[in-house]
Scaffold this motif. Structure first.
Motif: not given
Length: 476
Positions: A319-323, A344-348, A337-342, A369-370
């Motif tokens: 649920t948090r866009p990080v490894i 994208k986190y969404g619901p679920g 930090d996955l923000a700015g990478t292809p 979820n994708t």
């Protein structure tokens, strides 16, 4: 546990992580046939309540549905209701409608993958009626009934899979409307729907609420480890004898669940802690070595982890866009930090299962979820999409250029062939085994695979099939 509405069938499920243990080694050989991938066929040998043979039903996968042919003997002339029931047990048991012990009551109620709670016609969609609602069987004057039909209400694989469930023929016609079974009366014939082209070995777990999520294997000890999503208990299972013992009791150190599990080169067991936001490390004899905490967050969901050739352990959060990364000195930090990478986190539930490539150059992680599989470069941190189509992808196992993906609500294990650089992949097979029940993760035991049948769709409601189990089978 966090819940997510799954797919068009509306299945509520607590979702979870992937599992892969390091190492190989000797183990007791198993006389198993390799799984067949196509075409899928199954049979049900119909029996009377006293156990006498009384017919056969065959099932053959046709697209998303199944072709069914039924022959049953010794029945009263006329029409008889016929349904797929939820459990693979043709034993006496309680009929929920009458609260009495009846023949074949062990088969449970009607198979209801859409959770409709409603009996309806064989043409009603599964969100309106039971998925197990089938056409009636017409019996002639000689007492023999025959029926052939094709339906997409159920199949032999996926969310509507009926493997290891029961076909039941009732005494009366079906009115296709009265709950729970269309006024069809007594259960007169029953057969368990099974495949004859694959063999499995089950390891039963002792607890009535185990909900096994992660699974890992220590080849040096010949021991499988599995952790409970419901209470955090981690079991040790002897891979030869099947003997089960508690490796570490759940609830300690605030660990209320154990999701993804791994065994590192030192024989330590690592466990992802889900909503607690923790990573737990245990010594080979089960004592806590460290409880590592990710940054405080009301939205934490530490789901899976993998040791990598560089000596670090990498951790997904769904649920948090990080490894996260744990270094050899057991220091945990946010690595990417996955923000700015292809990606994208969404619901679920997002990133779930994770593995490291054997060349030490990358991580592979699946986004539940994708259905996307991602490659994360360990040197540049570049994130690239490998492929899609792996909907409900949960646990991963990488075996050379072969990636096995456990797809929980789809109730299959998908085999993917990857290219040399792990930058693209192709689905080559899908395997439902003998009927998977919301599988979560898998690990390798020599030439075999072992999958945890987590039943997490029953964690927040519903009655799970017990005993809970791990299932072992040949690689395919």
């Amino acid at each position: 546990m966090r819940a997510l509405i799954l797919g068009t069938l509306g299945m509520t499920a607590a979702l979870a992580a992937g599992g892969l243990a390091l190492g190989g080694g000797a183990e007791m050989p198993m006389a198993m046939a390799a799984p067949a991938t196509t075409p899928l066929r199954a049979t049900a040998s119909l029996r009377t309540p006293d156990g006498a043979a009384a017919g056969t039903a065959t099932f053959e996968q046709v697209g998303a549905g199944v072709r069914v042919t039924v022959t049953a003997t010794g029945l009263t002339p006329g029409q008889h209701g016929m349904h797929v029931h939820d459990l693979g047990k043709c034993t006496p048991g309680v009929d929920a409608a009458t609260n009495t012990i009846v023949p074949f009551g062990g088969a449970g109620g009607h198979f209801d993958p859409g959770m409709s709670g409603n009996h309806d016609s064989p043409t009603a969609g599964n969100k309106y009626g039971h998925g197990g609602d089938a056409p009636m069987l017409t019996v002639g004057a000689d007492g023999t009934g025959r029926a052939t039909f094709t339906t997409d209400k159920f199949s032999l694989t996926g969310m509507t899979g009926v493997l290891n469930r029961s076909l039941v023929i009732h005494a009366q016609p079906d009115d296709y409307k009265s709950d729970p079974s269309g006024m069809t009366g007594a259960r007169e014939r029953c057969g368990i729907i099974t495949r004859g082209d694959i063999a499995v070995r089950d390891y039963s777990l002792p607890g009535p609420q185990d909900f096994p999520e992660g699974v890992a294997y220590d080849a040096r000890k010949g021991v499988l480890y599995t952790g409970s999503a419901a209470n955090g208990t981690i079991y040790a299972v002897n891979a030869n004898s099947g003997a089960v013992s508690i490796f570490n009791q759940g609830g300690g150190q605030g660990r209320g669940s154990a999701l993804g599990l791994k065994v590192d080169p030192q024989g330590r067991v690592w466990a992802a802690g889900g909503a607690t936001g923790t990573v737990s490390v245990f010594s080979p004899d089960g004592f806590p070595v460290a409880i590592l905490k990710t940054p405080p967050s009301p939205d934490a969901y530490v789901n899976d982890l993998t040791p990598a050739p560089d000596g670090n352990v990498y951790v997904t959060d769904s649920t948090r866009p990080v490894i996260f990364r744990v270094t050899p000195d057991l220091k945990l930090s946010a690595w990417l930090d996955l923000a700015g990478t292809p990606l994208k986190y969404g619901p679920g539930i997002n990133l779930n299962g994770i593995v490291a490539t054997p060349d030490g150059r990358a991580l592979l992680a699946v986004q539940l979820n994708t259905g996307d599989l991602w490659r994360i470069d360990l040197r540049t941190k570049a994130v690239t999409r490998v492929m899609g189509g792996l909907t409900r992808g949960d646990g991963l196992l990488l075996d050379g250029q072969t990636l096995y993906v456990v797809r929980n609500a789809e109730q299959v294990i998908t085999k993917v062939t990857l290219n040399a650089g792990y930058t693209s992949g192709t689905v080559v097979a899908e395997e439902p085994l003998t009927g998977l029940r919301f599988p979560t993760t898998l690990t390798a035991v020599g030439g075999d695979l072992v999958v945890a049948q987590g039943q997490l769709n029953k964690l927040q409601g519903g009655t799970p099939e017990v005993p809970f189990k791990l299932t072992r089978f040949k690689k395919f």
